[in-house]
Design a protein around this motif. Structure first.
Motif, PDB file in Angstrom:
ATOM      1  N   ILE A  84      -0.762  -2.806   4.065  1.00 40.25           N
ATOM      2  CA  ILE A  84      -1.417  -3.734   3.134  1.00 40.25           C
ATOM      3  C   ILE A  84      -2.355  -2.980   2.188  1.00 40.25           C
ATOM      4  O   ILE A  84      -2.503  -3.350   1.015  1.00 40.25           O
ATOM      5  CB  ILE A  84      -2.159  -4.853   3.893  1.00 40.25           C
ATOM      6  CG1 ILE A  84      -2.513  -6.000   2.951  1.00 40.25           C
ATOM      7  CG2 ILE A  84      -3.389  -4.342   4.628  1.00 40.25           C
ATOM      8  CD1 ILE A  84      -1.315  -6.717   2.369  1.00 40.25           C
ATOM      9  N   LEU A  85      -2.966  -1.902   2.654  1.00 37.32           N
ATOM     10  CA  LEU A  85      -3.825  -1.115   1.773  1.00 37.32           C
ATOM     11  C   LEU A  85      -3.001  -0.439   0.683  1.00 37.32           C
ATOM     12  O   LEU A  85      -3.421  -0.367  -0.477  1.00 37.32           O
ATOM     13  CB  LEU A  85      -4.595  -0.069   2.582  1.00 37.32           C
ATOM     14  CG  LEU A  85      -5.712  -0.599   3.486  1.00 37.32           C
ATOM     15  CD1 LEU A  85      -6.227   0.510   4.395  1.00 37.32           C
ATOM     16  CD2 LEU A  85      -6.850  -1.194   2.673  1.00 37.32           C
ATOM     17  N   HIS A  86      -1.809   0.031   1.049  1.00 36.18           N
ATOM     18  CA  HIS A  86      -0.951   0.675   0.058  1.00 36.18           C
ATOM     19  C   HIS A  86      -0.483  -0.331  -0.990  1.00 36.18           C
ATOM     20  O   HIS A  86      -0.442  -0.011  -2.196  1.00 36.18           O
ATOM     21  CB  HIS A  86       0.245   1.319   0.738  1.00 36.18           C
ATOM     22  CG  HIS A  86       1.184   1.996  -0.209  1.00 36.18           C
ATOM     23  ND1 HIS A  86       0.787   3.014  -1.054  1.00 36.18           N
ATOM     24  CD2 HIS A  86       2.497   1.788  -0.490  1.00 36.18           C
ATOM     25  CE1 HIS A  86       1.805   3.417  -1.773  1.00 36.18           C
ATOM     26  NE2 HIS A  86       2.851   2.681  -1.472  1.00 36.18           N
ATOM     27  N   LYS A  87      -0.130  -1.540  -0.563  1.00 31.52           N
ATOM     28  CA  LYS A  87       0.272  -2.563  -1.531  1.00 31.52           C
ATOM     29  C   LYS A  87      -0.857  -2.819  -2.517  1.00 31.52           C
ATOM     30  O   LYS A  87      -0.637  -2.907  -3.737  1.00 31.52           O
ATOM     31  CB  LYS A  87       0.636  -3.857  -0.810  1.00 31.52           C
ATOM     32  CG  LYS A  87       1.906  -3.791   0.016  1.00 31.52           C
ATOM     33  CD  LYS A  87       3.129  -3.571  -0.851  1.00 31.52           C
ATOM     34  CE  LYS A  87       4.405  -3.590  -0.026  1.00 31.52           C
ATOM     35  NZ  LYS A  87       5.620  -3.284  -0.835  1.00 31.52           N
ATOM     36  N   HIS A  88      -2.067  -2.951  -2.024  1.00 34.07           N
ATOM     37  CA  HIS A  88      -3.197  -3.219  -2.919  1.00 34.07           C
ATOM     38  C   HIS A  88      -3.513  -2.013  -3.798  1.00 34.07           C
ATOM     39  O   HIS A  88      -3.989  -2.179  -4.926  1.00 34.07           O
ATOM     40  CB  HIS A  88      -4.422  -3.646  -2.105  1.00 34.07           C
ATOM     41  CG  HIS A  88      -4.370  -5.082  -1.670  1.00 34.07           C
ATOM     42  ND1 HIS A  88      -3.586  -5.510  -0.623  1.00 34.07           N
ATOM     43  CD2 HIS A  88      -4.977  -6.184  -2.167  1.00 34.07           C
ATOM     44  CE1 HIS A  88      -3.722  -6.818  -0.482  1.00 34.07           C
ATOM     45  NE2 HIS A  88      -4.560  -7.244  -1.403  1.00 34.07           N
ATOM     46  N   LEU A  89      -3.247  -0.836  -3.296  1.00 29.74           N
ATOM     47  CA  LEU A  89      -3.437   0.350  -4.137  1.00 29.74           C
ATOM     48  C   LEU A  89      -2.465   0.324  -5.313  1.00 29.74           C
ATOM     49  O   LEU A  89      -2.848   0.588  -6.460  1.00 29.74           O
ATOM     50  CB  LEU A  89      -3.235   1.611  -3.313  1.00 29.74           C
ATOM     51  CG  LEU A  89      -3.386   2.918  -4.081  1.00 29.74           C
ATOM     52  CD1 LEU A  89      -4.817   3.082  -4.580  1.00 29.74           C
ATOM     53  CD2 LEU A  89      -2.977   4.102  -3.237  1.00 29.74           C
ATOM     54  N   LEU A  90      -1.195  -0.007  -5.050  1.00 33.18           N
ATOM     55  CA  LEU A  90      -0.217  -0.117  -6.131  1.00 33.18           C
ATOM     56  C   LEU A  90      -0.640  -1.177  -7.137  1.00 33.18           C
ATOM     57  O   LEU A  90      -0.635  -0.945  -8.353  1.00 33.18           O
ATOM     58  CB  LEU A  90       1.162  -0.459  -5.567  1.00 33.18           C
ATOM     59  CG  LEU A  90       1.883   0.613  -4.742  1.00 33.18           C
ATOM     60  CD1 LEU A  90       3.194   0.066  -4.191  1.00 33.18           C
ATOM     61  CD2 LEU A  90       2.152   1.856  -5.584  1.00 33.18           C
ATOM     62  N   TRP A  91      -1.007  -2.345  -6.645  1.00 35.76           N
ATOM     63  CA  TRP A  91      -1.364  -3.454  -7.546  1.00 35.76           C
ATOM     64  C   TRP A  91      -2.613  -3.122  -8.347  1.00 35.76           C
ATOM     65  O   TRP A  91      -2.684  -3.425  -9.544  1.00 35.76           O
ATOM     66  CB  TRP A  91      -1.572  -4.733  -6.739  1.00 35.76           C
ATOM     67  CG  TRP A  91      -0.355  -5.170  -5.965  1.00 35.76           C
ATOM     68  CD1 TRP A  91       0.950  -4.903  -6.262  1.00 35.76           C
ATOM     69  CD2 TRP A  91      -0.329  -5.948  -4.763  1.00 35.76           C
ATOM     70  NE1 TRP A  91       1.791  -5.462  -5.322  1.00 35.76           N
ATOM     71  CE2 TRP A  91       1.036  -6.113  -4.399  1.00 35.76           C
ATOM     72  CE3 TRP A  91      -1.298  -6.528  -3.963  1.00 35.76           C
ATOM     73  CZ2 TRP A  91       1.438  -6.830  -3.266  1.00 35.76           C
ATOM     74  CZ3 TRP A  91      -0.914  -7.238  -2.830  1.00 35.76           C
ATOM     75  CH2 TRP A  91       0.431  -7.395  -2.497  1.00 35.76           C
ATOM     76  N   SER A  92      -3.599  -2.526  -7.697  1.00 37.51           N
ATOM     77  CA  SER A  92      -4.868  -2.266  -8.388  1.00 37.51           C
ATOM     78  C   SER A  92      -4.746  -1.156  -9.416  1.00 37.51           C
ATOM     79  O   SER A  92      -5.551  -1.080 -10.351  1.00 37.51           O
ATOM     80  CB  SER A  92      -5.967  -1.917  -7.376  1.00 37.51           C
ATOM     81  OG  SER A  92      -5.694  -0.692  -6.730  1.00 37.51           O
TER      82      SER A  92
END
Length: 446
Positions: A239-247
């Motif tokens: 989930i942290l990686h997904k948010h890193l991509l989105w951010s």
């Protein structure tokens, strides 16, 4: 009747689901409902982390009083002043006359705006790094401005290694009895709603979210406790990686989103042919009708895909209404790092292409090909133009895939915090992850 779930020995979820709400914040459809999360810490002192929306206050009260089991409330931590998390704040202050409110300075101002200033003497302002000892637990407060209001903070429990993350890492959808993300097939059933939540609620504030991720990289986190959606106790790197991509506005998928606005079907027909040509070449492609699909879902898709084709009929010498709304939404969310193409239609004076270009110009997207213009309906001789556009898009997608996969050195080192890959013979001893700031100890060789 109460309905609570234990997060761990000392923390209890005392929130509530809402399935009757048609639109969240009056804008975003929530066909699967939404959860309003509140957490209670029972230690030598009791701490309530946020309240809930007014529509679920009765369930919240049942849950809180059951979990307290006759004890009083010592502290209320206000992470975020939006009314879906503070509707019960005034009632809590009245019911527990000795309770202290912990919040940021700006949140204190907002409490006065919402409820008046009669409770000012009960408020303790918290700054970045301030702590509170509740007995066994030590709470550390983390500033998170503009995620997604300026007054937001988070709480890190140093003892149990929990991050109570306010609206960050949230998700649309009722919990339906589950509490933890690992109790469901999150990637299959919930990821789209998680992305739609992030991109529409928080998506504009990528740099601020990235700053929070940088802070998180320096903390030893065992669980994430957001105000909407599931608690994360496993696979936090996912989930942290997904948010890193989105951010950082990086796509999840090298593929093409075709968003189209068609009045009588001719623009849609051209878009369908383009989608067929792309699919024949093995390119992931998704089509969205802006007249039918909620804009929040298309915004989410735009964050997901690397390439976007905008196809619109001309309307009132400009862009068809639904497409115009979508583009203004994308511009407002500051979506960056996309490659695009435009297909316009117009019976006597095609103008949609120019109008679309003007709206998205501030985003600085890179254009793959010249605008393809259709007059009324696609002519047989224009099919070749569509084929050429499909070829250009497919080649561009494959080029991006190859760039992602091509190793820069002999080895690959993966950041366990955010998933960033460093490629080279050795990882420097003083290396810092360029995305999340993690040091070399957080990298593992693949």
């Amino acid at each position: 009747m109460y309905c609570v779930r234990k997060v761990n020995d000392d923390y209890t979820w005392i929130g509530a689901d809402s399935r009757r709400l048609a639109v969240f914040e009056g804008v975003f459809g929530v066909p699967e409902g939404v959860s309003y999360n509140s957490y209670l810490l029972l230690d030598e002192k009791t701490v309530l982390f946020d309240t809930v929306d007014a529509q679920v206050i009765h369930q919240f009260r049942e849950n809180l009083y059951h979990a307290l089991d006759g004890r009083t409330l010592d502290y209320i931590v206000v992470h975020h002043m939006e009314p879906d998390h503070t509707a019960e704040l005034e009632d809590m202050v009245l019911r527990f006359p000795n309770v202290q409110i912990l919040c940021t300075a700006m949140a204190k101002t907002m409490i006065g705006q919402f409820f008046g200033h009669v409770y000012d003497d009960r408020i303790r302002v918290c700054k970045e790094g301030d702590t509170l000892c509740t007995g066994r637990h030590t709470l550390q407060f983390v500033a998170a401005p503009m995620v997604h209001w300026p007054e937001v903070m988070m709480t890190y429990d140093r003892t149990d290694k929990l991050l109570l993350s306010a609206d960050a890492f949230g998700c649309f959808g009722a919990l339906n009895g589950h509490l933890f993300a690992d109790e469901v097939d999150f990637d299959r059933d919930c990821l789209d709603e998680c992305r739609r939540y992030y991109t529409n609620i928080v998506g504009k504030y990528g740099p601020q979210v990235k700053a929070v991720l940088d802070k998180a990289a320096k903390l030893d986190i065992a669980m994430l406790l957001p105000l909407h959606g599931f608690v994360w106790r496993k696979d936090l790197d996912y989930i942290l990686h997904k948010h890193l991509l989105w951010s950082t506005y990086q796509p999840e998928v090298q593929g093409v989103l075709i968003a189209y606005a068609s009045i009588y079907g001719d623009t849609e027909s051209a878009a369908n042919i383009l989608a067929c040509r792309l699919a024949e070449q093995g390119v992931p492609v998704t089509m969205r009708d802006t007249s039918v699909v909620p804009l929040s879902s298309i915004v989410s898709d735009a964050f997901k895909y690397s390439h976007i084709v905008l196809a619109s009929a001309t309307y009132n010498m400009g862009v068809f209404i639904c497409m115009e709304q979508l583009l203004h939404d994308l511009a407002a969310h500051k979506l960056a790092n996309r490659r695009y193409a435009i297909l316009e239609n117009g019976s006597w004076s095609p103008a949609a292409g120019k109008g679309m270009e003007q709206i998205i110009e501030p985003l600085h997207w890179e254009k793959v090909s010249d605008t393809l213009t259709v007059k009324s309906a696609l002519r047989p001789d224009q099919v070749l133009q569509l084929d050429t556009l499909a070829d250009l898009l497919a080649k561009d997608v494959r080029r991006a895939e190859e760039k992602e996969e091509k190793p820069a050195g002999g080895k690959r080192y993966v950041c366990k915090v955010c998933g960033y890959v460093y490629e080279g013979d050795t990882l420097p001893e003083d290396y810092k992850c360029p995305l999340c700031g993690a040091g070399p100890q957080y990298f593992a060789e693949q």
